[in-house]
Design an enzyme around this catalytic site. Sequence first.
Site, mmCIF file in Angstrom:
data_model
loop_
_atom_site.group_PDB
_atom_site.id
_atom_site.type_symbol
_atom_site.label_atom_id
_atom_site.label_comp_id
_atom_site.label_asym_id
_atom_site.label_seq_id
_atom_site.Cartn_x
_atom_site.Cartn_y
_atom_site.Cartn_z
ATOM 1 N N SER A 24 0.822 -1.213 0.000
ATOM 2 C CA SER A 24 0.000 0.000 0.000
ATOM 3 C C SER A 24 0.860 1.270 0.000
ATOM 4 C CB SER A 24 -0.951 0.001 1.203
ATOM 5 O OG SER A 24 -0.229 -0.206 2.397
ATOM 6 N N ASN A 111 -2.282 -2.382 13.101
ATOM 7 C CA ASN A 111 -3.731 -2.176 13.028
ATOM 8 C C ASN A 111 -4.172 -0.914 13.772
ATOM 9 O OD1 ASN A 111 -3.605 -4.528 11.642
ATOM 10 N ND2 ASN A 111 -4.596 -5.803 13.205
ATOM 11 N N THR A 156 -39.001 27.236 -11.508
ATOM 12 C CA THR A 156 -39.339 25.901 -11.003
ATOM 13 C C THR A 156 -39.581 25.084 -12.269
ATOM 14 O OG1 THR A 156 -41.723 26.311 -10.912
ATOM 15 C CG2 THR A 156 -40.482 26.839 -8.928
ATOM 16 N N HIS A 157 -39.212 23.830 -12.225
ATOM 17 C CA HIS A 157 -39.294 22.953 -13.414
ATOM 18 C C HIS A 157 -38.506 23.552 -14.588
ATOM 19 C CE1 HIS A 157 -42.739 21.107 -11.252
ATOM 20 N NE2 HIS A 157 -43.049 22.360 -10.986
ATOM 21 N N SER A 279 -12.843 25.294 -28.744
ATOM 22 C CA SER A 279 -13.064 24.074 -29.505
ATOM 23 C C SER A 279 -11.997 24.001 -30.583
ATOM 24 C CB SER A 279 -14.453 24.113 -30.135
ATOM 25 O OG SER A 279 -14.486 23.332 -31.314
ATOM 26 N N LYS A 285 -16.520 28.928 -30.230
ATOM 27 C CA LYS A 285 -16.876 28.301 -28.963
ATOM 28 C C LYS A 285 -16.088 28.821 -27.764
ATOM 29 C CE LYS A 285 -19.487 25.436 -28.209
ATOM 30 N NZ LYS A 285 -19.498 23.992 -28.466
ATOM 31 N N ASN A 287 -16.265 27.295 -23.953
ATOM 32 C CA ASN A 287 -16.965 26.248 -23.211
ATOM 33 C C ASN A 287 -16.684 26.290 -21.709
ATOM 34 O OD1 ASN A 287 -18.029 25.176 -25.586
ATOM 35 N ND2 ASN A 287 -16.199 23.917 -25.940
ATOM 36 N N GLU A 292 -18.409 21.586 -16.155
ATOM 37 C CA GLU A 292 -18.826 20.263 -16.651
ATOM 38 C C GLU A 292 -18.023 19.166 -15.960
ATOM 39 O OE1 GLU A 292 -19.065 20.241 -21.099
ATOM 40 O OE2 GLU A 292 -18.925 22.390 -20.791
ATOM 41 N N TYR A 319 -9.696 -6.304 12.504
ATOM 42 C CA TYR A 319 -9.073 -5.834 11.262
ATOM 43 C C TYR A 319 -9.158 -6.899 10.174
ATOM 44 C CZ TYR A 319 -5.652 -4.240 7.865
ATOM 45 O OH TYR A 319 -5.047 -3.845 6.701
ATOM 46 N N GLN A 324 -7.679 -2.003 3.847
ATOM 47 C CA GLN A 324 -6.608 -1.225 3.210
ATOM 48 C C GLN A 324 -7.157 -0.425 2.021
ATOM 49 O OE1 GLN A 324 -2.464 -2.657 2.885
ATOM 50 N NE2 GLN A 324 -2.901 -2.863 0.704
ATOM 51 N N LYS A 327 -8.151 3.775 1.891
ATOM 52 C CA LYS A 327 -7.350 4.984 1.658
ATOM 53 C C LYS A 327 -7.511 5.561 0.254
ATOM 54 C CE LYS A 327 -4.194 2.690 3.979
ATOM 55 N NZ LYS A 327 -5.175 2.016 4.858
HETATM 56 N N1 ARG Z 1 -1.417 -1.270 5.002
HETATM 57 C C1 ARG Z 1 -2.329 -1.763 5.974
HETATM 58 C C2 ARG Z 1 -3.663 -1.047 5.844
HETATM 59 O O1 ARG Z 1 -3.692 -0.019 5.262
HETATM 60 C C3 ARG Z 1 -1.785 -1.544 7.353
HETATM 61 C C4 ARG Z 1 -2.314 -2.499 8.374
HETATM 62 C C5 ARG Z 1 -1.738 -3.814 8.163
HETATM 63 N N2 ARG Z 1 -2.152 -4.754 9.145
HETATM 64 C C6 ARG Z 1 -2.154 -6.052 8.943
HETATM 65 N N3 ARG Z 1 -2.574 -6.781 9.895
HETATM 66 N N4 ARG Z 1 -1.708 -6.568 7.824
HETATM 67 O O2 ARG Z 1 -4.673 -1.489 6.271
#
Ligand code: ARG
Length: 468
Positions: A24, A111, A156-157, A279, A285, A287, A292, A319, A324, A327
């Site tokens: 990660s 964790n 409205t509408h 364009s 044009k 735009n 958008e 966990y 993961q 993120k």
């Molecule tokens: N990269 C992991 C995550 O974002 C970190 C936690 C990892 N923990 C584990 N027990 N493998 O969740």
Amino acid sequence: MAEQLWKGRFSKAVDSRVNDFNSSIRFDQRMIAQDMRGSGVHAAMLARQGIISNADAEAILEGLASISDDLASGKLAIDPAAEDVHTFVEQTLTARIGDAGKRLHTGRSRNDQVALDIRLTLRDESLALQAQIVELVKVLCRQAGENTASVMPGYTHLQRAQPITFGHALMAYAWMLLRDLERLADATRRMDSQCPLGSGALAGTTYPLDRGFTAEMLGFAAPCPNSLDGVSDRDFCIELASAISICMMHLSRLSEEIILWCSWEFKFIELDDAFTTGSSIMPQKKNPDVTELIRGKTGRVYGDLNTLLVMMKGLPLAYNKDMQEDKEAIFDAVDTLSLCLRTVTPMLDTMKALPANMRAAAAKGFINATDCADYLTKKGMPFRDAYKLTGQMVSDCIAANKVLEDLTVAEFKAYSDLFEADVLAAIDLVNCCEGRSSYGGPTAASVRSQIQQALAAAKEWEDAHAEV
Ligand code: ARG
């Protein structure tokens, strides 16, 4: 390949494909400052509690500071082969300070570490988003202040309905954004209420940790009361993604209005050349790509929210590696909103209102028909009858290619004796707007007071977040 933190019980190195799949670092390196901050506080707590020596804690703090300096100066680069940011920091630290570095992870798991890091990171990023929203609100207030007399049709509408002013319309969006600001602040407050550090892998730890100390040092109200919950919920990500999605929805509606307003069909505004695109084939044009794209990116942010909700829905305690995936989704939502705000704010700041065109549009579409019916009602005709009669007048005007203002007093009188010469003033568009003096309405005084209130809310946020 960088080493894993967990290689003790394995007789083989992990397959490189699994390593790539599992890693990660590509997206969690964004949390490196927060990761090191959490580690510093954890180390200080371990020393205070006599779990590691003061000398070890000092070495850790110095080591972390040197990593931070070297990252800033470019002397140290994040290793893309590391499994995650936590591994990278711990291994770099240990390479620099030896055994003390290996003691840092005492009484801690990745964790609880990752649960902490995301909270700390999102806290900072939510604040940055809030500051951007405040800027946009201020721009809307400025433009609204210059357009308290710019009468335009309210719809409205998407059909012309009643007269409003451009300032009134812009302030509607300012209020939406101020609620978004509150939602983000509220989500952040809840995120900051419970510190997961010290939850360990899932079941706490046998070391005499001082969780109150780490929670306080890291700016949380208290340690989370349940270690299983501490390591395994991501409701705070979902809540933030939800607040961000709502804000994107508001920006998307505003974008849609801008797209309409700058079209030749409306031409209520002119966008600055620097905030529009051309364009490759049509020389005429100009735009509104920015708005958008905001409309388009709103769907992407809803996708991020959905990713988080679906990711969590079937997970047993505690966990699971599924988490993961939190993120990329939440960071994408944060980045997308930030990008949109960064671009739309100067676009709105440089936009020119075209009140004459708004006024011309307001003159068509019978947006004063309600006022005409209200005129008769105030003279004693029951509203339902007044409504019906005005409807007849509108229909006759359409057939004669006229508007109500074109009728003479005699022509008005032909419909009802209740009409007097003052009907012309009663259906004058500015008077229609100014006559809607109920609280929250489109009068210049109402819009000015809204601007004052909105600017006060913006200032209150700024004062509360001023650097001391
Ligand atoms: N990269 C992991 C995550 O974002 C970190 C936690 C990892 N923990 C584990 N027990 N493998 O969740």
